[in-house]
Motif scaffolding. Structure first.
Motif, PDB file in Angstrom:
ATOM      1  N   TRP A 139       0.814  -1.214   0.000  1.00 23.74           N
ATOM      2  CA  TRP A 139       0.000   0.000   0.000  1.00 23.74           C
ATOM      3  C   TRP A 139       0.847   1.263   0.000  1.00 23.74           C
ATOM      4  O   TRP A 139       0.387   2.307  -0.496  1.00 23.74           O
ATOM      5  N   VAL A 140       2.067   1.208   0.499  1.00 27.39           N
ATOM      6  CA  VAL A 140       2.914   2.398   0.521  1.00 27.39           C
ATOM      7  C   VAL A 140       3.284   2.809  -0.894  1.00 27.39           C
ATOM      8  O   VAL A 140       3.175   3.991  -1.267  1.00 27.39           O
ATOM      9  N   VAL A 141       3.728   1.863  -1.699  1.00 27.03           N
ATOM     10  CA  VAL A 141       4.071   2.159  -3.092  1.00 27.03           C
ATOM     11  C   VAL A 141       2.837   2.627  -3.865  1.00 27.03           C
ATOM     12  O   VAL A 141       2.902   3.579  -4.651  1.00 27.03           O
ATOM     13  N   ASP A 142       1.684   1.974  -3.625  1.00 26.81           N
ATOM     14  CA  ASP A 142       0.451   2.382  -4.304  1.00 26.81           C
ATOM     15  C   ASP A 142       0.056   3.803  -3.918  1.00 26.81           C
ATOM     16  O   ASP A 142      -0.341   4.610  -4.770  1.00 26.81           O
ATOM     17  N   ALA A 143       0.177   4.136  -2.629  1.00 25.69           N
ATOM     18  CA  ALA A 143      -0.207   5.470  -2.167  1.00 25.69           C
ATOM     19  C   ALA A 143       0.718   6.538  -2.734  1.00 25.69           C
ATOM     20  O   ALA A 143       0.257   7.594  -3.203  1.00 25.69           O
ATOM     21  N   LEU A 144       2.023   6.288  -2.739  1.00 23.87           N
ATOM     22  CA  LEU A 144       2.967   7.265  -3.278  1.00 23.87           C
ATOM     23  C   LEU A 144       2.800   7.409  -4.787  1.00 23.87           C
ATOM     24  O   LEU A 144       2.953   8.512  -5.331  1.00 23.87           O
ATOM     25  N   GLY A 145       2.499   6.312  -5.452  1.00 25.81           N
ATOM     26  CA  GLY A 145       2.246   6.393  -6.890  1.00 25.81           C
ATOM     27  C   GLY A 145       0.973   7.158  -7.203  1.00 25.81           C
ATOM     28  O   GLY A 145       0.904   7.893  -8.188  1.00 25.81           O
ATOM     29  N   ALA A 146      -0.043   7.007  -6.345  1.00 27.49           N
ATOM     30  CA  ALA A 146      -1.311   7.706  -6.576  1.00 27.49           C
ATOM     31  C   ALA A 146      -1.170   9.221  -6.475  1.00 27.49           C
ATOM     32  O   ALA A 146      -1.870   9.968  -7.173  1.00 27.49           O
ATOM     33  N   VAL A 147      -0.282   9.691  -5.602  1.00 27.32           N
ATOM     34  CA  VAL A 147      -0.102  11.144  -5.441  1.00 27.32           C
ATOM     35  C   VAL A 147       1.052  11.674  -6.287  1.00 27.32           C
ATOM     36  O   VAL A 147       1.424  12.844  -6.184  1.00 27.32           O
ATOM     37  N   GLY A 148       1.626  10.826  -7.104  1.00 26.27           N
ATOM     38  CA  GLY A 148       2.648  11.272  -8.032  1.00 26.27           C
ATOM     39  C   GLY A 148       4.055  11.342  -7.476  1.00 26.27           C
ATOM     40  O   GLY A 148       4.953  11.908  -8.122  1.00 26.27           O
ATOM     41  N   LEU A 149       4.296  10.778  -6.300  1.00 30.23           N
ATOM     42  CA  LEU A 149       5.632  10.811  -5.721  1.00 30.23           C
ATOM     43  C   LEU A 149       6.506   9.667  -6.224  1.00 30.23           C
ATOM     44  O   LEU A 149       7.717   9.668  -6.013  1.00 30.23           O
ATOM     45  N   LEU A 150       5.881   8.689  -6.880  1.00 30.07           N
ATOM     46  CA  LEU A 150       6.618   7.600  -7.503  1.00 30.07           C
ATOM     47  C   LEU A 150       6.109   7.425  -8.928  1.00 30.07           C
ATOM     48  O   LEU A 150       4.901   7.538  -9.178  1.00 30.07           O
ATOM     49  N   PRO A 151       6.986   7.147  -9.891  1.00 29.41           N
ATOM     50  CA  PRO A 151       6.514   6.865 -11.253  1.00 29.41           C
ATOM     51  C   PRO A 151       5.737   5.559 -11.287  1.00 29.41           C
ATOM     52  O   PRO A 151       5.716   4.793 -10.325  1.00 29.41           O
ATOM     53  N   SER A 152       5.120   5.295 -12.397  1.00 33.47           N
ATOM     54  CA  SER A 152       4.245   4.123 -12.508  1.00 33.47           C
ATOM     55  C   SER A 152       4.998   2.820 -12.251  1.00 33.47           C
ATOM     56  O   SER A 152       4.446   1.880 -11.697  1.00 33.47           O
ATOM     57  N   GLU A 153       6.254   2.756 -12.656  1.00 33.74           N
ATOM     58  CA  GLU A 153       7.054   1.560 -12.441  1.00 33.74           C
ATOM     59  C   GLU A 153       8.034   1.738 -11.278  1.00 33.74           C
ATOM     60  O   GLU A 153       9.000   0.997 -11.153  1.00 33.74           O
ATOM     61  N   GLY A 154       7.776   2.743 -10.444  1.00 40.22           N
ATOM     62  CA  GLY A 154       8.677   3.032  -9.340  1.00 40.22           C
ATOM     63  C   GLY A 154       8.576   2.011  -8.228  1.00 40.22           C
ATOM     64  O   GLY A 154       7.581   1.298  -8.104  1.00 40.22           O
ATOM     65  N   ARG A 155       9.592   1.952  -7.407  1.00 40.79           N
ATOM     66  CA  ARG A 155       9.609   1.026  -6.294  1.00 40.79           C
ATOM     67  C   ARG A 155      10.453   1.611  -5.166  1.00 40.79           C
ATOM     68  O   ARG A 155      11.255   2.523  -5.373  1.00 40.79           O
ATOM     69  N   LEU A 156      10.267   1.078  -3.968  1.00 40.38           N
ATOM     70  CA  LEU A 156      11.042   1.477  -2.805  1.00 40.38           C
ATOM     71  C   LEU A 156      11.957   0.363  -2.317  1.00 40.38           C
ATOM     72  O   LEU A 156      13.060   0.623  -1.853  1.00 40.38           O
ATOM     73  N   LEU A 157      11.473  -0.868  -2.439  1.00 45.64           N
ATOM     74  CA  LEU A 157      12.274  -1.999  -2.009  1.00 45.64           C
ATOM     75  C   LEU A 157      13.468  -2.166  -2.947  1.00 45.64           C
ATOM     76  O   LEU A 157      13.367  -1.919  -4.153  1.00 45.64           O
ATOM     77  N   SER A 158      14.595  -2.572  -2.384  1.00 46.93           N
ATOM     78  CA  SER A 158      15.838  -2.765  -3.141  1.00 46.93           C
ATOM     79  C   SER A 158      16.394  -1.464  -3.694  1.00 46.93           C
ATOM     80  O   SER A 158      17.052  -1.452  -4.738  1.00 46.93           O
ATOM     81  N   THR A 159      16.117  -0.365  -3.011  1.00 50.21           N
ATOM     82  CA  THR A 159      16.656   0.934  -3.396  1.00 50.21           C
ATOM     83  C   THR A 159      17.387   1.552  -2.202  1.00 50.21           C
ATOM     84  O   THR A 159      17.261   1.085  -1.066  1.00 50.21           O
ATOM     85  N   SER A 160      18.122   2.625  -2.491  1.00 56.54           N
ATOM     86  CA  SER A 160      18.822   3.325  -1.414  1.00 56.54           C
ATOM     87  C   SER A 160      17.841   3.871  -0.391  1.00 56.54           C
ATOM     88  O   SER A 160      18.096   3.828   0.821  1.00 56.54           O
ATOM     89  N   TRP A 161      16.700   4.395  -0.864  1.00 54.97           N
ATOM     90  CA  TRP A 161      15.721   4.977   0.052  1.00 54.97           C
ATOM     91  C   TRP A 161      15.092   3.923   0.943  1.00 54.97           C
ATOM     92  O   TRP A 161      14.716   4.197   2.088  1.00 54.97           O
ATOM     93  N   GLY A 162      14.961   2.713   0.429  1.00 53.22           N
ATOM     94  CA  GLY A 162      14.450   1.633   1.270  1.00 53.22           C
ATOM     95  C   GLY A 162      15.403   1.314   2.412  1.00 53.22           C
ATOM     96  O   GLY A 162      14.982   1.131   3.556  1.00 53.22           O
ATOM     97  N   VAL A 163      16.708   1.265   2.105  1.00 53.48           N
ATOM     98  CA  VAL A 163      17.714   0.994   3.141  1.00 53.48           C
ATOM     99  C   VAL A 163      17.753   2.132   4.159  1.00 53.48           C
ATOM    100  O   VAL A 163      17.774   1.901   5.376  1.00 53.48           O
ATOM    101  N   ILE A 164      17.745   3.372   3.669  1.00 54.52           N
ATOM    102  CA  ILE A 164      17.774   4.529   4.573  1.00 54.52           C
ATOM    103  C   ILE A 164      16.520   4.563   5.435  1.00 54.52           C
ATOM    104  O   ILE A 164      16.582   4.884   6.631  1.00 54.52           O
ATOM    105  N   GLY A 165      15.381   4.217   4.843  1.00 55.05           N
ATOM    106  CA  GLY A 165      14.146   4.167   5.623  1.00 55.05           C
ATOM    107  C   GLY A 165      14.215   3.133   6.730  1.00 55.05           C
ATOM    108  O   GLY A 165      13.766   3.379   7.860  1.00 55.05           O
ATOM    109  N   GLY A 166      14.773   1.965   6.420  1.00 60.08           N
ATOM    110  CA  GLY A 166      14.928   0.934   7.443  1.00 60.08           C
ATOM    111  C   GLY A 166      15.874   1.365   8.550  1.00 60.08           C
ATOM    112  O   GLY A 166      15.610   1.134   9.731  1.00 60.08           O
TER     113      GLY A 166
END
Length: 291
Positions: A139-166
């Motif tokens: 739901w986090v990726v879906d919510a960020l994609g819905a408000v335009g903070l992530l592109p349609s094929e965007g993701r958070l897992l396996s990214t630098s931001w995912g590690v920093i968030g953890g």
């Protein structure tokens, strides 16, 4: 009587040393001995086979050169991630600590309990939970994609931001508690006096609250930054091969590759960089009130 008095004075001088003797013994056994063993390993050469490796002490400083050249990217990435997570923890923790210290009233203990409660769950389980939360179909990726903070094929897992968030989530508690302790020590009459002198909220924060909270900022920053630099769990579960941190490299060198000298050298390089950064940071902010 003089002899008794002299004996009492002698015992009073010896008593402090006797009291710290167990702590010194503990540090000697569980810190000095492993530290010496790791240092000796970092200056050794590998021999034998993969299944039965042997170490030969040879003053081999080439292990340090290999650690600095081959894994420079992972070292810089680790410090970058840890510094970013520390800043995020400070930005998240300061308002929360301020509210608990000054605005919570009789709900202060309840809020502190709610802050601490998630950390009764083991570190590993909390990190795996974040892997589920940040999943591509979550739901986090879906919510960020819905408000335009992530592109349609965007993701958070396996990214630098995912590690920093953890890293931010897992270590933020160590920023909240020191900040809360520092803010709670501030006399509310100082805030009232600043208002009586027509200070704006921004000026009161910059001239009264922040300077008095600096011991908490310093302590919290160190408690977050130091373990975050050496963390490998978040990068392992929330990152990818492109987000590998130095902790992951050390872990694999020790447990998979079994190149113990290089792994030990990397550990000392990491400790040296952390120590240098901590000394510079504490020198800039001061440590007089850090107790």
């Amino acid at each position: 009587m003089a002899g008794v008095a002299s004996s009492n004075r002698q015992r009073s001088r010896i008593a402090p040393y006797l009291m710290i003797l167990p702590a010194l013994a503990y540090l000697g056994v569980f810190y000095v001995v492993p530290f010496y063993s790791l240092l000796r390993t970092s200056l050794s050469t590998m021999g034998g086979s993969v299944y039965l490796p042997t170490l030969t002490f040879a003053w081999d400083f080439g292990n340090y050169g290999q650690a600095l050249t081959e894994y420079r990217e992972q070292i810089l990435r680790s410090f970058g991630y840890a510094l970013t997570a520390t800043v995020f923890c400070l930005l998240l923790a300061f308002p929360l600590a301020y509210v608990i210290a000054f605005k919570a009233g009789r709900f202060k203990n309840l809020l502190l309990g709610l802050v601490i409660l998630p950390f009764f769950v083991t570190f590993l389980i909390r990190t795996i939970a974040w892997k589920t939360i940040l999943a591509d179909d979550g739901w986090v990726v879906d919510a960020l994609g819905a408000v335009g903070l992530l592109p349609s094929e965007g993701r958070l897992l396996s990214t630098s931001w995912g590690v920093i968030g953890g890293l931010t989530y897992n270590w933020v508690i160590f920023m909240i508690l020191p900040l809360y302790v520092a803010l709670e020590k501030i006399d509310p009459r100082l805030l009232e006096a600043s208002r009586d002198l027509y200070a704006t909220n921004r000026r009161m924060f910059g001239k009264v609250i922040l300077p008095l909270a600096m011991p908490g900022v310093l302590a919290g920053s160190l408690l977050v930054f130091i373990p975050a630099v050496g963390d490998f769990i978040n990068a392992d579960y929330l990152g990818s091969t492109k987000t590998t941190m130095i902790g992951n490299v050390i872990q694999k060198q020790f447990l998979v590759v079994k190149d113990y000298p290089v792994a030990a050298a990397m550990s000392f390089v990491l400790m040296a960089f952390i120590l240098a950064g901590v000394l510079l940071y504490t020198r800039a902010l001061g440590t007089e009130d850090l107790v």
